[in-house]
Every structure is written in C-alpha cells, then in structure tokens.
Design an enzyme around this catalytic site. Structure first.
Site, PDB file in Angstrom:
ATOM      1  N   ASP A   1       6.464  -0.624 -13.132  1.00  0.00           N
ATOM      2  CA  ASP A   1       5.243  -1.181 -12.280  1.00  0.00           C
ATOM      3  C   ASP A   1       3.964  -0.888 -12.861  1.00  0.00           C
ATOM      4  OD1 ASP A   1       6.774  -2.991 -10.545  1.00  0.00           O
ATOM      5  OD2 ASP A   1       6.923  -1.326  -9.253  1.00  0.00           O
ATOM      6  N   GLY A   2       3.731   0.493 -13.348  1.00  0.00           N
ATOM      7  CA  GLY A   2       2.671   1.041 -13.963  1.00  0.00           C
ATOM      8  C   GLY A   2       2.312   0.658 -15.320  1.00  0.00           C
TER       9      GLY A   2
ATOM     10  N   ASN B   1      -3.419  -3.399  -7.512  1.00  0.00           N
ATOM     11  CA  ASN B   1      -2.860  -2.472  -6.610  1.00  0.00           C
ATOM     12  C   ASN B   1      -3.817  -2.210  -5.298  1.00  0.00           C
ATOM     13  OD1 ASN B   1      -0.309  -2.366  -7.090  1.00  0.00           O
ATOM     14  ND2 ASN B   1      -0.193  -0.351  -8.172  1.00  0.00           N
TER      15      ASN B   1
ATOM     16  N   ASP C   1     -10.183  13.225   2.253  1.00  0.00           N
ATOM     17  CA  ASP C   1     -10.047  13.553   1.020  1.00  0.00           C
ATOM     18  C   ASP C   1     -10.472  12.234   0.450  1.00  0.00           C
ATOM     19  OD1 ASP C   1      -9.203  15.753   1.435  1.00  0.00           O
ATOM     20  OD2 ASP C   1      -7.135  15.547   0.931  1.00  0.00           O
TER      21      ASP C   1
ATOM     22  N   THR D   1       2.632  -1.446  -1.190  1.00  0.00           N
ATOM     23  CA  THR D   1       3.957  -0.386  -1.329  1.00  0.00           C
ATOM     24  C   THR D   1       3.701   0.608  -2.097  1.00  0.00           C
ATOM     25  OG1 THR D   1       4.284  -2.173  -3.142  1.00  0.00           O
ATOM     26  CG2 THR D   1       5.603  -2.332  -0.827  1.00  0.00           C
ATOM     27  N   ALA D   2       2.553   0.653  -2.915  1.00  0.00           N
ATOM     28  CA  ALA D   2       2.045   1.757  -3.809  1.00  0.00           C
ATOM     29  C   ALA D   2       1.444   2.868  -2.989  1.00  0.00           C
ATOM     30  CB  ALA D   2       1.259   1.156  -5.014  1.00  0.00           C
ATOM     31  N   TYR D   3       0.214   3.491  -3.428  1.00  0.00           N
ATOM     32  CA  TYR D   3      -0.532   4.548  -2.797  1.00  0.00           C
ATOM     33  C   TYR D   3      -0.741   4.349  -1.239  1.00  0.00           C
ATOM     34  CZ  TYR D   3      -3.693   8.621  -3.593  1.00  0.00           C
ATOM     35  OH  TYR D   3      -4.295  10.097  -3.427  1.00  0.00           O
ATOM     36  N   ASN D   4      -1.175   3.205  -1.007  1.00  0.00           N
ATOM     37  CA  ASN D   4      -1.111   2.851   0.403  1.00  0.00           C
ATOM     38  C   ASN D   4      -0.101   3.344   1.361  1.00  0.00           C
ATOM     39  OD1 ASN D   4      -2.276   1.206   2.666  1.00  0.00           O
ATOM     40  ND2 ASN D   4      -0.329   0.252   2.239  1.00  0.00           N
TER      41      ASN D   4
HETATM   42  P1  NAP Z   1       2.005   7.153 -12.193  1.00  0.00           P
HETATM   43  O1  NAP Z   1       1.579   8.553 -11.034  1.00  0.00           O
HETATM   44  O2  NAP Z   1       2.663   7.315 -13.267  1.00  0.00           O
HETATM   45  O3  NAP Z   1       3.104   6.075 -10.794  1.00  0.00           O
HETATM   46  C1  NAP Z   1       2.926   6.054  -9.890  1.00  0.00           C
HETATM   47  C2  NAP Z   1       4.146   5.396  -9.411  1.00  0.00           C
HETATM   48  O4  NAP Z   1       3.746   4.213  -8.396  1.00  0.00           O
HETATM   49  C3  NAP Z   1       5.049   4.879 -10.245  1.00  0.00           C
HETATM   50  O5  NAP Z   1       6.486   5.366  -9.792  1.00  0.00           O
HETATM   51  C4  NAP Z   1       4.998   3.391 -10.012  1.00  0.00           C
HETATM   52  O6  NAP Z   1       6.273   2.640 -10.402  1.00  0.00           O
HETATM   53  C5  NAP Z   1       4.813   2.995  -8.740  1.00  0.00           C
HETATM   54  N1  NAP Z   1       4.079   1.662  -8.490  1.00  0.00           N
HETATM   55  C6  NAP Z   1       2.942   1.070  -9.073  1.00  0.00           C
HETATM   56  N2  NAP Z   1       2.476   0.020  -8.500  1.00  0.00           N
HETATM   57  C7  NAP Z   1       3.428  -0.074  -7.371  1.00  0.00           C
HETATM   58  C8  NAP Z   1       3.428  -0.975  -6.346  1.00  0.00           C
HETATM   59  N3  NAP Z   1       2.706  -1.930  -6.423  1.00  0.00           N
HETATM   60  N4  NAP Z   1       4.710  -0.726  -5.627  1.00  0.00           N
HETATM   61  C9  NAP Z   1       5.406   0.212  -5.631  1.00  0.00           C
HETATM   62  N5  NAP Z   1       5.293   1.218  -6.682  1.00  0.00           N
HETATM   63  C10 NAP Z   1       4.526   1.184  -7.386  1.00  0.00           C
HETATM   64  O7  NAP Z   1       0.676   6.216 -12.091  1.00  0.00           O
HETATM   65  P2  NAP Z   1       0.367   4.798 -12.850  1.00  0.00           P
HETATM   66  O8  NAP Z   1       1.786   4.402 -13.544  1.00  0.00           O
HETATM   67  O9  NAP Z   1      -0.769   4.892 -13.714  1.00  0.00           O
HETATM   68  O10 NAP Z   1       0.176   3.820 -11.797  1.00  0.00           O
HETATM   69  C11 NAP Z   1      -0.822   3.787 -11.100  1.00  0.00           C
HETATM   70  C12 NAP Z   1      -0.413   3.727  -9.705  1.00  0.00           C
HETATM   71  O11 NAP Z   1       0.026   4.875  -9.154  1.00  0.00           O
HETATM   72  C13 NAP Z   1      -1.770   3.482  -8.610  1.00  0.00           C
HETATM   73  O12 NAP Z   1      -2.065   1.808  -8.695  1.00  0.00           O
HETATM   74  C14 NAP Z   1      -1.099   4.069  -7.507  1.00  0.00           C
HETATM   75  O13 NAP Z   1      -0.837   2.788  -6.446  1.00  0.00           O
HETATM   76  C15 NAP Z   1      -0.139   4.992  -7.593  1.00  0.00           C
HETATM   77  N6  NAP Z   1      -0.597   6.276  -7.157  1.00  0.00           N
HETATM   78  C16 NAP Z   1       0.179   6.514  -6.216  1.00  0.00           C
HETATM   79  C17 NAP Z   1      -0.053   7.854  -5.530  1.00  0.00           C
HETATM   80  C18 NAP Z   1       0.840   8.407  -4.338  1.00  0.00           C
HETATM   81  O14 NAP Z   1       1.689   7.594  -3.984  1.00  0.00           O
HETATM   82  N7  NAP Z   1       0.619   9.599  -3.756  1.00  0.00           N
HETATM   83  C19 NAP Z   1      -0.998   8.599  -5.852  1.00  0.00           C
HETATM   84  C20 NAP Z   1      -1.708   8.218  -6.996  1.00  0.00           C
HETATM   85  C21 NAP Z   1      -1.534   6.988  -7.612  1.00  0.00           C
HETATM   86  P3  NAP Z   1       6.947   2.680 -11.844  1.00  0.00           P
HETATM   87  O15 NAP Z   1       7.758   3.931 -12.165  1.00  0.00           O
HETATM   88  O16 NAP Z   1       7.597   1.459 -11.838  1.00  0.00           O
HETATM   89  O17 NAP Z   1       5.859   2.610 -12.792  1.00  0.00           O
END
Ligand code: NAP
Length: 265
Positions: free
Chosen positions: A45-46, A120, A148, A159-162
């Site tokens: 997804d990333g 996202n 924060d 489904t991601a950070y949210n």
């Molecule tokens: P990353 O830290 O390498 O990956 C973040 C994780 O989020 C990966 O496992 C990715 O899946 C997953 N992901 C991305 N979009 C998603 C979605 N729409 N629904 C469910 N999971 C999803 O960062 P990155 O690859 O650059 O991606 C940036 C994204 O990371 C941001 O958009 C944010 O949503 C997420 N993020 C999450 C957190 C948290 O959950 N605490 C903190 C910071 C950022 P894949 O393994 O398939 O790539």
C-alpha cells in the site's frame, strides 16, 4: 494499453516489475512511463501512495492497479503469484473503474497559499513540543486542541494511521473526512471531544495555529516542516483517485482479512 510500473525497490518487487514488462510486451501493451493510462504499483500500500503522488497531476487520466508482494493490501489487491493472471485479464477484459475520495489540504502561510491532495491522510504535529491549535468546523470554533497531533483521513486512509489512533473504519463509498486526535491533553483551557469526528463532503474544517510553532505536516508519506503557517483548511476534494478493478474484492473482506485474519475465499 499504455502502462507504467512503479515498484518498491526490493529485489522481489523489481523482479516482478521485469516479469510484468515481459508479459505486457507479449500482449502488445505499450510501456509509457510519462503518460500511462494504467499504473501498476508493485510492493504494498505504501508503494501505491508513492505511485499516487508521482501521477497526481494526471489523476483524471490514470487508473491504478496494485500488486502486493506480502499480504493483500487495501490498495494492492493482486498477489505476487497472480501476475500472469493479472496481465491476461488486463488484455481480455474491461475493468470496473472505482473512484475514491481524496482530501484537499489548503495552507494559509506568510508566503501565500499552498495546496495538496492526500490519498490516505494529512497529519499535523508540533516539531518542538505539543501542537496547539484551534479547530473550526464550517467556520465556527469547535475545539481547542493541545496534544501530539491531528490526523485527517480519507475513507480509504481510515484503515491506516487513523485506525491506529482509534478512528473508525469508513467505507470508501462515503465521501467524507475523519478528524482523529493523537494524545490530546484535556484540562480547563484545552478541551477536545475525545472521539473522532466524520465530516460529510459539503463540510470543511480549519486548523488554526495558536502559537509560534514549527509544524510537521505529513501528507501520506511526504513530510513538510514549516513555521509560517497561519491556518490549514481540510475538505473532501472534488478530484478522485481511480482504481481499475479486474475482479471484485469487497472492502469489508479486505478489512476482515487484514485485521481479523480470516481467509477471504
Ligand atoms: P510505513 O511506515 O513504511 O508503512 C505504514 C504501514 O501502513 C504499512 O504497513 C502500509 O502497508 C500500511 N498502509 C498504508 N496505507 C494503508 C491503508 N490505506 N490501509 C491500511 N494500511 C495501510 O509508511 P509508508 O509506506 O510511507 O506509508 C505512509 C503511511 O503510513 C501513512 O499514510 C500512514 O497512514 C501510515 N502511518 C501509520 C502510522 C501508524 O499506524 N501508527 C504512523 C505513521 C504513518 P504496506 O505494508 O502494504 O505498504
């Protein structure tokens, strides 16, 4: 068909990208890295977030297809061992084109306006300490935030950070934005609702910086640090991202498989 491939850069994704080009050439697809009709993202997804930002200016003409090299993703719904099947179906069938909402982020800064699109989410944090900001909904003060940070997500980003900060999972057919808090401080001065809020597409919110502060804005995976931001307006964009679906994979099946671990038949 004019296509481009973006891969995550690891050896498996690069190998699959090479294989895709071979299969595509055999079907007579035209490789066009600059103006493709279909963008194949190979990784996760990333990787699809990166592909989205690469082709954001051509959003109207481009449809995305995601191949996952690990578990199935939310944007990447083809598995690595299904590449032959994907190319065969691309050559023989018209896909269903599904269009998902995006978030529009407009900055008011000392240097003038700037605007961005997120697939996202948009995240706002303080660089040197807690973020202090007033949140208005539809031009009226809603709450005074200190903590924060704030995550403003699209339905597909829900489904991601949210989700990690306790927000709800939203079906992508509901054009909306979700405002979720990251560790808010609640006392007499700073008081927030505590739960996330979901805005419909005809509403907007403004985040107004309430002190001199360096802010970290993250739009999907893109980080921007600024200290001249007065306010940030977030709304549902009138642009959409298009995915080419060559087979159905209902959203709730993705959620179930990703988070509950049940096999999708
Ligand atoms: P990353 O830290 O390498 O990956 C973040 C994780 O989020 C990966 O496992 C990715 O899946 C997953 N992901 C991305 N979009 C998603 C979605 N729409 N629904 C469910 N999971 C999803 O960062 P990155 O690859 O650059 O991606 C940036 C994204 O990371 C941001 O958009 C944010 O949503 C997420 N993020 C999450 C957190 C948290 O959950 N605490 C903190 C910071 C950022 P894949 O393994 O398939 O790539």
């Amino acid at each position: 068909m004019k296509y481009a491939v973006l891969d995550r850069g690891d050896s498996l994704s690069q190998e699959l990208a090479k294989r895709f080009h071979e299969l595509a050439a055999a079907q007579g697809f035209e490789r066009n890295d600059q103006f493709p009709e279909t963008v194949i993202s190979i990784g996760g997804d990333g990787t699809l977030l990166h592909a989205f930002h690469t082709f954001m200016d051509q959003m109207h003409d481009v449809a995305f297809v995601g191949v996952h090299t690990g578990h199935l993703g939310f944007y990447a719904d083809w598995k690595a061992d299904e590449l032959d099947e994907l190319v065969a179906v691309m050559a023989s069938a018209e896909p269903k084109r599904v269009r998902y909402p995006l978030a529009q982020i407009e900055l008011e800064t000392k240097e003038g306006p700037a605007s961005y699109l997120a697939l996202n989410e948009f995240t706002l944090k303080g660089v040197d300490g807690t973020l202090v900001a007033q949140i208005n909904i539809n031009d009226e003060m809603f709450e005074m935030f200190r903590g924060d940070g704030i995550v403003i997500s699209t339905p597909t980003g829900s489904t991601a950070y949210n989700k990690s900060v306790g927000g709800a999972v939203i079906h992508p057919s509901i054009p909306s934005l979700q405002i979720a808090e990251i560790a808010s401080i609640n006392n007499r001065v700073f008081r927030t609702l505590g739960s996330s809020v979901i805005l419909p597409e005809h509403h907007h919110c403004d985040i107004i910086s309430k002190k001199e502060q360096r802010l970290l804005l993250t739009i999907d995976h893109v980080n921007i640090e600024r200290e001249d931001i007065h306010s940030i307006r977030c709304s549902v964009s009138d642009r959409r991202v298009c995915f080419a679906r060559y087979r159905p994979f209902p959203f709730w099946n993705r959620v179930r498989e990703a988070f509950l671990g049940y096999e999708v038949k």
